[in-house]
Design an enzyme around this catalytic site. Structure first.
Site, PDB file in Angstrom:
ATOM      1  N   HIS A  63       0.823  -1.220   0.000  1.00 52.87           N
ATOM      2  CA  HIS A  63       0.000   0.000   0.000  1.00 52.87           C
ATOM      3  C   HIS A  63       0.860   1.274   0.000  1.00 52.87           C
ATOM      4  CE1 HIS A  63      -2.848   3.094   1.062  1.00 52.87           C
ATOM      5  NE2 HIS A  63      -2.299   3.242   2.261  1.00 52.87           N
ATOM      6  N   GLU A  92       1.066   5.996  12.584  1.00 52.85           N
ATOM      7  CA  GLU A  92      -0.232   5.518  13.032  1.00 52.85           C
ATOM      8  C   GLU A  92      -0.241   4.011  13.298  1.00 52.85           C
ATOM      9  OE1 GLU A  92      -3.420   6.736  10.507  1.00 52.85           O
ATOM     10  OE2 GLU A  92      -4.940   5.902  11.835  1.00 52.85           O
ATOM     11  N   ASP A  93       0.396   3.244  12.449  1.00 48.70           N
ATOM     12  CA  ASP A  93       0.219   1.790  12.516  1.00 48.70           C
ATOM     13  C   ASP A  93       1.401   1.007  13.083  1.00 48.70           C
ATOM     14  OD1 ASP A  93      -2.158   2.312  11.318  1.00 48.70           O
ATOM     15  OD2 ASP A  93      -1.526   1.716   9.298  1.00 48.70           O
TER      16      ASP A  93
HETATM   17 MN    MN Z   1      -2.563   4.765   3.883  1.00 50.02          MN
END
Ligand code: MN
Length: 741
Positions: A63, A92-93
């Site tokens: 991605h 964020e992840d």
């Molecule tokens: Mn994204």
């Protein structure tokens, strides 16, 4: 490097190859350092995302790679953006922090990734105001660094392209949000190709039936359409080659979404839409010949086909604020069908597809002096954002209007071109010139003729704004202005004005309640609200500040409360000092009954006590002295202490006089004028005597040449009431001027 084992051998190879492709196919040519930076970002992202998989089962790193690819090829940004795109989901992840990014990649990339992290997904509920708030956040980051939004658009585009494996309700939500926010943003940033794809993808999930229906029909009519395009281009091609132009010519069907919108808007079937495709001519030209060649091609095409004079769009001379340039013309093609032809140079075509990045490239290369439209627009957004107004919904509506509108080009008297959205009025133009001009706009001259504020401008108009210092924004202006800039300035002004009155009202109330021996606390405020039937305390303060709730009203409230001090209040009335000091008053009006002291040049009523040292009597010449602990003390001017006080504490002296409270109101004459219209006198008198409950003592109207000129006499309690009255009169449609005589 342990996490790498989450990947299969094949995935490692695939991702390596993917990165290589991105570096090779990017719009900008990367330097050695650029490549190092991109590789490093890739390594960090690949390791950080190693344990993650997407819903489809694919390793997550694909991605960020895809987003980086869009950023590099389709948007055409450079190494910093590509690296930021690769890292965009790490904060964020994964375990990666902003500090880490700052250390490893520097301030800029850390800031961009952090900006991207802040734009959180939309909340679960389809709450429009929350979406609006989010959009606002998005725009805020846009004004910080436009790359944040460009990468966000790339992120959204890839998510939309790969939404198949998501549950239905999520698809719909993301699609509607895309259509609502990201497509207009892409449009405004000049990314027309991406905008079109975002719209088509959104429609596919929002109204799949319509989407696939149009898609099917486009396929069915394809052969027929291509035959027609061939017929058309063959004729034109011959002529263009004869004239020695180097060009490409082809026909393109319009997007599914634009066909869908047209069907909806005109309420017609697919077969009834005639302009389902456009012809595009993309030509080679040295920069200095671009314009000439465009018109040369135009002339060849119109040798073969008649054209519609009304439908020539010269975006070359007047580029859209996104930087878009092209010459559009609609001609009557074979079989008497109208066909739109878009004529663009290669450079113009690049700008049309890549928007910001291409413009930036050419700007740097050619030392273009024209200001980049995008930057101007971002500046305007910043302007709107720096306003203290906080209603996100107002904000989003204002911005969305700007995002989607087509543009018109009008001129200042000096000949400067101003771009405004279609439907913009004289008022929008005024605010575009300068906020101060907008604030005081009275009327305008368009092409030499006087027009009202709500006059809708057309391309080519020459506009001169007429201002007046007395003019100020009114509520009705919100119905006239359509640009975000103007609307936000007007709102801010109106809100500010309301706040001033509200603050003043609170101040007055505090003072009055003290005089009435009541405390300003929640209970009292609640009782006041109930008593005057108001919605909230703000309304209460506003009504007091604007004089709609008077001192007398407050007194009757105090009485109604039946409080233990009621007696004292009525005592005050009974004990009015009747006798006067004959010596001092013979020269004055004998009828006057001095029963109250007012302070300052505005003759305010404040709480006070009479000084024991001189014990002033009604009618004495007096002054007020502001003590530290005991409020205002009133002394006679002849008091033995007076000279000492005045010389040592001059700043604590307030002028004071005795007045007759029965005659305390002062008479004011107002001059009102403006263009005459039926019912204007009725409107004016209604505002005064019914809405504001001020008795009219004098009314006089004269008419001359379509202009009315009125003189109105009223008795008012204070200057606040006067200001409020003047403000309200100015709100009346057709009232140009209100002056105190
Ligand atoms: Mn994204």
């Amino acid at each position: 490097m342990q996490k790498q084992s989450y990947y299969t051998e094949k995935e490692i190879k695939q991702t390596d190859a993917y990165l290589k492709k991105i570096i090779q196919n990017g719009y900008q040519k990367p330097s050695e350092d650029d490549i190092k930076l991109i590789r490093k970002a890739f390594e960090v992202a690949r390791e950080a995302h190693a344990p993650q998989r997407r819903k489809s089962g694919e390793a997550y790193i694909f991605h960020p790679l895809a987003v980086a690819e869009i950023v590099a090829e389709e948007i055409g940004l450079g190494a910093t953006s590509i690296a930021a795109a690769l890292l965009h989901d790490t904060i964020e992840d994964t375990d990666i922090t902003v500090d880490f990014l700052r250390r490893e990649f520097g301030e800029k990339i850390a800031e961009i990734v952090n900006g991207l992290t802040k734009i959180k997904r939309m909340p679960k509920e389809q709450d429009i105001s929350l979406q609006a708030e989010n959009f606002r956040k998005l725009i805020l980051t846009l004004s910080a660094d436009v790359r944040v939004v460009l990468i966000k658009i790339a992120d959204r585009l890839h998510n939309m392209r790969t939404m198949d494996s998501m549950p239905r309700h999520k698809q719909e939500k993301i699609a509607s949000e895309t259509l609502y926010i990201y497509a207009p943003l892409a449009h405004r940033l000049g990314l027309y190709k991406i905008k079109t794809e975002l719209e088509d993808l959104s429609l596919r999930y929002i109204d799949p039936e319509a989407y696939f229906d149009i898609k099917k029909k486009l396929a069915e009519t394809r052969a027929e359409r291509e035959a027609y395009i061939k017929k058309f281009t063959n004729i034109v091609k011959k002529g263009l080659i004869e004239h020695g132009y180097k060009f490409e010519i082809f026909g393109r069907p319009k997007s599914i979404y634009s066909i869908y919108r047209k069907m909806k808007r005109k309420n017609v079937e697919f077969d009834e839409i005639y302009d389902i495709f456009a012809i595009r001519v993309i030509y080679e030209a040295p920069p200095e010949m671009e314009k000439e060649i465009a018109w040369g091609i135009f002339s060849v095409i119109t040798d073969y086909f008649n054209y519609n004079n009304q439908r020539i769009r010269d975006w070359i001379r007047n580029p859209r604020s996104t930087g878009y340039q092209a010459l559009h013309v609609t001609v009557l093609g074979p079989e008497n069908k109208w066909v739109e032809v878009q004529i663009r140079s290669e450079r113009m075509n690049e700008i049309a597809e890549k928007g910001y990045a291409a413009h930036y490239k050419y700007k740097q290369g050619k030392d273009e002096t024209k200001e980049l439209g995008i930057e101007k627009w971002i500046n305007q957004l910043q302007d709107i954002l720096s306003n203290p107004q906080s209603n996100a919904l107002d904000f989003i509506d204002d911005i969305r209007l700007d995002l989607y509108s087509e543009e018109i080009h009008v001129f200042t008297p000096k000949g400067d071109v101003i771009s405004l959205p279609k439907g913009a009025t004289v008022l929008d133009f005024a605010f575009h010139i300068h906020t101060e001009v907008g604030m005081h706009t009275r009327a305008a001259e368009v092409n030499g003729r006087i027009v009202p504020l709500n006059y809708v401008l057309n391309s080519g108009d020459v506009v001169k704004i007429l201002t007046s210092a007395q003019q100020h924004p009114r509520h009705s202006w919100l119905n006239i202005a359509i640009t975000g800039r103007a609307r936000s300035k007007i709102r801010t002004f109106l809100r500010q004005q309301e706040n001033n009155i509200t603050d003043l009202g609170k101040e007055i109330l505090t003072r009055k309640l003290r005089t009435l021996k009541l405390k300003l606390n929640e209970q009292t405020i609640n009782q006041l609200q109930k008593y005057f039937k108001l919605k909230n305390s703000r309304e209460l303060f506003y009504k007091i500040g604007s004089g709609q709730i008077t001192n007398t009203d407050l007194k009757s409230f105090a009485n109604a409360q039946n409080n233990p001090f009621k007696k004292i209040l009525s005592w005050g009335k009974k004990e009015k000092p009747k006798e006067k000091n004959p010596k001092q008053h013979t020269a004055r009006d004998e009828e006057v009954n001095y029963d109250m002291i007012v302070f300052g040049s505005e003759e305010q009523r404040l709480e006070y006590t009479l000084a024991n040292c001189c014990n002033p009597l009604p009618g004495d010449d007096i002054f007020g002295f502001v003590t530290i602990n005991e409020g205002i003390k009133v002394h006679k001017k002849t008091c033995p202490n007076a000279i000492y006080l005045q010389s040592h504490y001059a700043h604590r002296i307030i002028p004071a006089i005795w007045i007759d409270s029965t005659k305390q109101k002062f008479k004011v004459f107002l001059k009102i004028s403006g263009p005459d219209r039926p019912g204007i006198v009725a409107d004016i008198t209604k505002i005064i005597s019914i809405d504001l409950k001020i008795p009219l003592e004098h009314v006089e109207f004269n008419y001359f040449n379509g202009i009315f000129d009125g003189k109105i006499g009223v008795r008012l309690e204070n200057t606040v009431q006067l200001k409020d009255l003047m403000f309200n009169l100015k709100q009346i449609e057709g009232v140009d001027k209100v002056e105190k005589l």
